[in-house]
Design an enzyme around this catalytic site. Structure first.
Site, PDB file in Angstrom:
ATOM      1  N   ASN A  12       0.920  -1.164   0.000  1.00 43.66           N
ATOM      2  CA  ASN A  12       0.000   0.000   0.000  1.00 43.66           C
ATOM      3  C   ASN A  12       0.937   1.185   0.000  1.00 43.66           C
ATOM      4  O   ASN A  12       1.648   1.409   0.989  1.00 43.66           O
ATOM      5  CB  ASN A  12      -0.856  -0.068   1.235  1.00 43.66           C
ATOM      6  CG  ASN A  12      -1.882   1.031   1.404  1.00 43.66           C
ATOM      7  OD1 ASN A  12      -2.294   1.282   2.523  1.00 43.66           O
ATOM      8  ND2 ASN A  12      -2.325   1.666   0.331  1.00 43.66           N
ATOM      9  N   CYS A  78      -4.330   6.172   8.545  1.00 44.02           N
ATOM     10  CA  CYS A  78      -3.821   5.229   7.559  1.00 44.02           C
ATOM     11  C   CYS A  78      -2.828   4.326   8.286  1.00 44.02           C
ATOM     12  O   CYS A  78      -1.769   4.812   8.714  1.00 44.02           O
ATOM     13  CB  CYS A  78      -3.140   5.991   6.423  1.00 44.02           C
ATOM     14  SG  CYS A  78      -2.358   4.909   5.235  1.00 44.02           S
ATOM     15  N   GLY A  79      -3.216   3.048   8.456  1.00 43.63           N
ATOM     16  CA  GLY A  79      -2.403   2.159   9.279  1.00 43.63           C
ATOM     17  C   GLY A  79      -1.084   1.780   8.625  1.00 43.63           C
ATOM     18  O   GLY A  79      -0.018   1.825   9.252  1.00 43.63           O
ATOM     19  N   ASN A 167     -10.988   6.088  10.940  1.00 39.86           N
ATOM     20  CA  ASN A 167     -11.583   6.195   9.599  1.00 39.86           C
ATOM     21  C   ASN A 167     -12.601   5.073   9.429  1.00 39.86           C
ATOM     22  O   ASN A 167     -12.579   4.085  10.149  1.00 39.86           O
ATOM     23  CB  ASN A 167     -10.496   6.197   8.522  1.00 39.86           C
ATOM     24  CG  ASN A 167      -9.650   4.922   8.543  1.00 39.86           C
ATOM     25  OD1 ASN A 167      -9.517   4.243   9.540  1.00 39.86           O
ATOM     26  ND2 ASN A 167      -9.100   4.582   7.379  1.00 39.86           N
ATOM     27  N   ASN A 203     -14.459   2.603   3.688  1.00 44.77           N
ATOM     28  CA  ASN A 203     -13.539   1.575   3.193  1.00 44.77           C
ATOM     29  C   ASN A 203     -14.245   0.228   3.349  1.00 44.77           C
ATOM     30  O   ASN A 203     -14.727  -0.090   4.449  1.00 44.77           O
ATOM     31  CB  ASN A 203     -12.259   1.596   4.030  1.00 44.77           C
ATOM     32  CG  ASN A 203     -11.554   2.944   3.955  1.00 44.77           C
ATOM     33  OD1 ASN A 203     -10.914   3.264   2.961  1.00 44.77           O
ATOM     34  ND2 ASN A 203     -11.698   3.752   5.013  1.00 44.77           N
ATOM     35  N   GLU A 221     -10.865   0.808  -1.073  1.00 43.08           N
ATOM     36  CA  GLU A 221     -10.682   1.938  -0.170  1.00 43.08           C
ATOM     37  C   GLU A 221     -11.440   3.194  -0.588  1.00 43.08           C
ATOM     38  O   GLU A 221     -11.490   3.545  -1.778  1.00 43.08           O
ATOM     39  CB  GLU A 221      -9.193   2.303  -0.069  1.00 43.08           C
ATOM     40  CG  GLU A 221      -8.393   1.342   0.777  1.00 43.08           C
ATOM     41  CD  GLU A 221      -7.089   1.941   1.245  1.00 43.08           C
ATOM     42  OE1 GLU A 221      -7.053   3.166   1.502  1.00 43.08           O
ATOM     43  OE2 GLU A 221      -6.096   1.188   1.350  1.00 43.08           O
ATOM     44  N   ARG A 222     -12.002   3.855   0.416  1.00 41.37           N
ATOM     45  CA  ARG A 222     -12.546   5.208   0.265  1.00 41.37           C
ATOM     46  C   ARG A 222     -11.448   6.098  -0.294  1.00 41.37           C
ATOM     47  O   ARG A 222     -10.316   6.038   0.172  1.00 41.37           O
ATOM     48  CB  ARG A 222     -12.947   5.698   1.657  1.00 41.37           C
ATOM     49  CG  ARG A 222     -13.302   7.149   1.760  1.00 41.37           C
ATOM     50  CD  ARG A 222     -13.546   7.520   3.237  1.00 41.37           C
ATOM     51  NE  ARG A 222     -13.836   8.926   3.373  1.00 41.37           N
ATOM     52  CZ  ARG A 222     -12.891   9.882   3.470  1.00 41.37           C
ATOM     53  NH1 ARG A 222     -11.606   9.539   3.429  1.00 41.37           N
ATOM     54  NH2 ARG A 222     -13.236  11.147   3.583  1.00 41.37           N
ATOM     55  N   CYS A 230      -4.955  -2.572   3.272  1.00 36.19           N
ATOM     56  CA  CYS A 230      -5.453  -1.391   4.004  1.00 36.19           C
ATOM     57  C   CYS A 230      -5.227  -1.682   5.486  1.00 36.19           C
ATOM     58  O   CYS A 230      -5.893  -2.554   6.062  1.00 36.19           O
ATOM     59  CB  CYS A 230      -6.940  -1.196   3.704  1.00 36.19           C
ATOM     60  SG  CYS A 230      -7.672   0.176   4.605  1.00 36.19           S
ATOM     61  N   GLY A 231      -4.263  -0.977   6.082  1.00 32.95           N
ATOM     62  CA  GLY A 231      -3.863  -1.282   7.462  1.00 32.95           C
ATOM     63  C   GLY A 231      -4.991  -1.083   8.459  1.00 32.95           C
ATOM     64  O   GLY A 231      -5.258  -1.956   9.294  1.00 32.95           O
ATOM     65  N   THR A 232      -5.692   0.057   8.359  1.00 31.49           N
ATOM     66  CA  THR A 232      -6.824   0.275   9.270  1.00 31.49           C
ATOM     67  C   THR A 232      -7.932  -0.735   8.957  1.00 31.49           C
ATOM     68  O   THR A 232      -8.628  -1.202   9.856  1.00 31.49           O
ATOM     69  CB  THR A 232      -7.378   1.703   9.119  1.00 31.49           C
ATOM     70  OG1 THR A 232      -7.614   1.969   7.732  1.00 31.49           O
ATOM     71  CG2 THR A 232      -6.422   2.726   9.706  1.00 31.49           C
TER      72      THR A 232
HETATM   73  N1  LIG Z   1      -8.602   5.327   2.250  1.00 32.34           N
HETATM   74  C1  LIG Z   1      -8.586   5.500   3.702  1.00 32.34           C
HETATM   75  C2  LIG Z   1      -7.244   6.089   4.154  1.00 32.34           C
HETATM   76  C3  LIG Z   1      -6.090   5.150   3.891  1.00 32.34           C
HETATM   77  C4  LIG Z   1      -6.226   3.925   4.750  1.00 32.34           C
HETATM   78  C5  LIG Z   1      -5.352   2.747   4.362  1.00 32.34           C
HETATM   79  N2  LIG Z   1      -4.442   2.967   3.289  1.00 32.34           N
HETATM   80  C6  LIG Z   1      -4.641   2.173   5.576  1.00 32.34           C
HETATM   81  O1  LIG Z   1      -3.528   1.627   5.440  1.00 32.34           O
HETATM   82  O2  LIG Z   1      -5.242   2.233   6.683  1.00 32.34           O
HETATM   83  C7  LIG Z   1      -9.713   6.468   4.120  1.00 32.34           C
HETATM   84  O3  LIG Z   1     -10.021   7.383   3.361  1.00 32.34           O
HETATM   85  O4  LIG Z   1     -10.257   6.278   5.229  1.00 32.34           O
END
Ligand SMILES: N[C@H](CCC[C@H](N)C(=O)O)C(=O)O
Length: 335
Positions: A12, A78-79, A167, A203, A221-222, A230-232
């Site tokens: 990512n 963003c995790g 998020n 997301n 992802e949003r 997507c870490g989160t």
């Molecule tokens: N697209 C997500 C932000 C990036 C999260 C993702 N890349 C992660 O690693 O958590 C949002 O708008 O809430």
């Protein structure tokens, strides 16, 4: 001159910009415009990226992280990106355990043992966590708590869990076929366009349960679309896993989450009445980009001098050795 890093957590990918190098911090509009320019998969640098991570000074912490998606929208957290910011600030300050400021919390981060030779790893705190409708936000779904809940407006029989970390995430546990099927993209596009259910977008993660404490997660992802991880999303999904499949996952136990870009570990903790999630995984720097400050501000990327770090080879060796690569390889978004 200003130097940015091209970084990734589980593939990512982001551009990381330490704004303290600049004569003055960027405005939100400048950051939005720069992000859309840098990360564009066709016209951006290095094949583009999933967003920009901007670092600014924040009293009492090692620095503040601001997250901008490739569409220019700002994200609450963003995790995968936070792990790369933790590495950057650790190498800048010499600290190995500290806090990173965000608009919603000062998050604990720490350097961990490498995942493999040449694959640095960090742990990061994912919080605050909330199931409240106003935290995502969600509305018009006939309920004010979405945990293991069928949402006919979104899918006839899948059961969803919705949680902000902070998020917004919407999660369903699905079969291998469903994971690779068209529904994830359909739902991701429905809920990230004009819609009465998630007005700020969400997301969307589909996860296959591979065994006890073990998942494969894929996220639309949003503000980005499909990413390799997507870490989160993987953090929120392991919380949902514990709540909806209590015989297969538990608080304070290590979960392994595979994704199209690699693998992370998570541990879900509960302090009194709130959850927080520990996310552990790689923080890889693949290149540095140096250019005059004025060129950066003007989005004139012609003058950028790019140096590869050579870390990507070590990361690919690490990933090639992981199980479940066959499934991952069918789902990987162009790195
Ligand atoms: N697209 C997500 C932000 C990036 C999260 C993702 N890349 C992660 O690693 O958590 C949002 O708008 O809430």
């Amino acid at each position: 001159m200003v130097t940015l890093q091209k970084v990734h957590g589980s593939e990512n990918s982001f551009f990381l910009l330490d704004e303290t190098q600049l004569t003055q911090p960027l405005s939100d509009d400048q950051l939005t415009t720069l992000t859309q320019r840098l990360t564009n998969k066709e016209t951006g640098l290095l094949g583009g990226a999933d967003g920009v991570l901007a670092i600014t000074d924040a009293p009492g912490t090692a620095g503040k992280m601001t997250v901008v998606n490739t569409d220019g929208s700002f994200a609450k957290l963003c995790g995968n990106g936070l792990r790369t910011v933790a590495r950057y600030l650790s190498e800048k300050t010499g600290q190995t355990s500290f806090r990173v400021h965000t608009d919603f919390a000062d998050l604990a981060v720490a350097k961990q043992e490498p995942l493999a030779a040449g694959v640095p790893a960090y742990s990061v705190e994912i919080s605050p966590v909330s199931f409240a409708p106003e935290a995502l936000p969600f509305a018009n779904l006939g309920t004010d708590r979405i945990v293991d809940t069928v949402l006919p407006a979104i899918h006839p029989h899948l059961k969803f869990t919705a949680v902000a970390v902070p998020n917004p995430h919407l999660i369903a546990f699905v079969s291998k076929d469903e994971l690779a099927g068209p529904d994830l993209e359909r739902i991701g596009k429905q809920l990230n366009g004009e819609n009465p259910y998630f007005p700020e977008g969400v997301n969307v993660t589909f996860a296959e349960i591979l065994g006890q404490d073990t998942l494969f997660a894929r996220t639309y992802e949003r503000g980005v679309g499909f990413t390799n991880a997507c870490g989160t999303g993987m953090s929120a999904t392991t919380l949902a896993f514990i709540l909806t499949h209590p015989h297969q996952a538990a608080l304070d136990r290590v979960n392994t989450v595979y994704n199209p870009g690699g693998m992370v570990k998570t541990v879900v903790h509960r302090d009194h009445d709130h959850y927080w999630i520990e996310l552990i995984g790689n923080a890889t720097v693949t290149a540095t980009i140096t250019l005059p400050e004025a060129a950066l501000i003007d989005g004139d990327l012609q003058q950028a001098v790019i140096k590869q770090t050579g870390e990507q080879a070590a990361y690919e060796r690490f990933v090639a050795a992981l199980p479940h690569r066959a499934l991952a390889d069918t789902l990987t978004e162009g790195a």
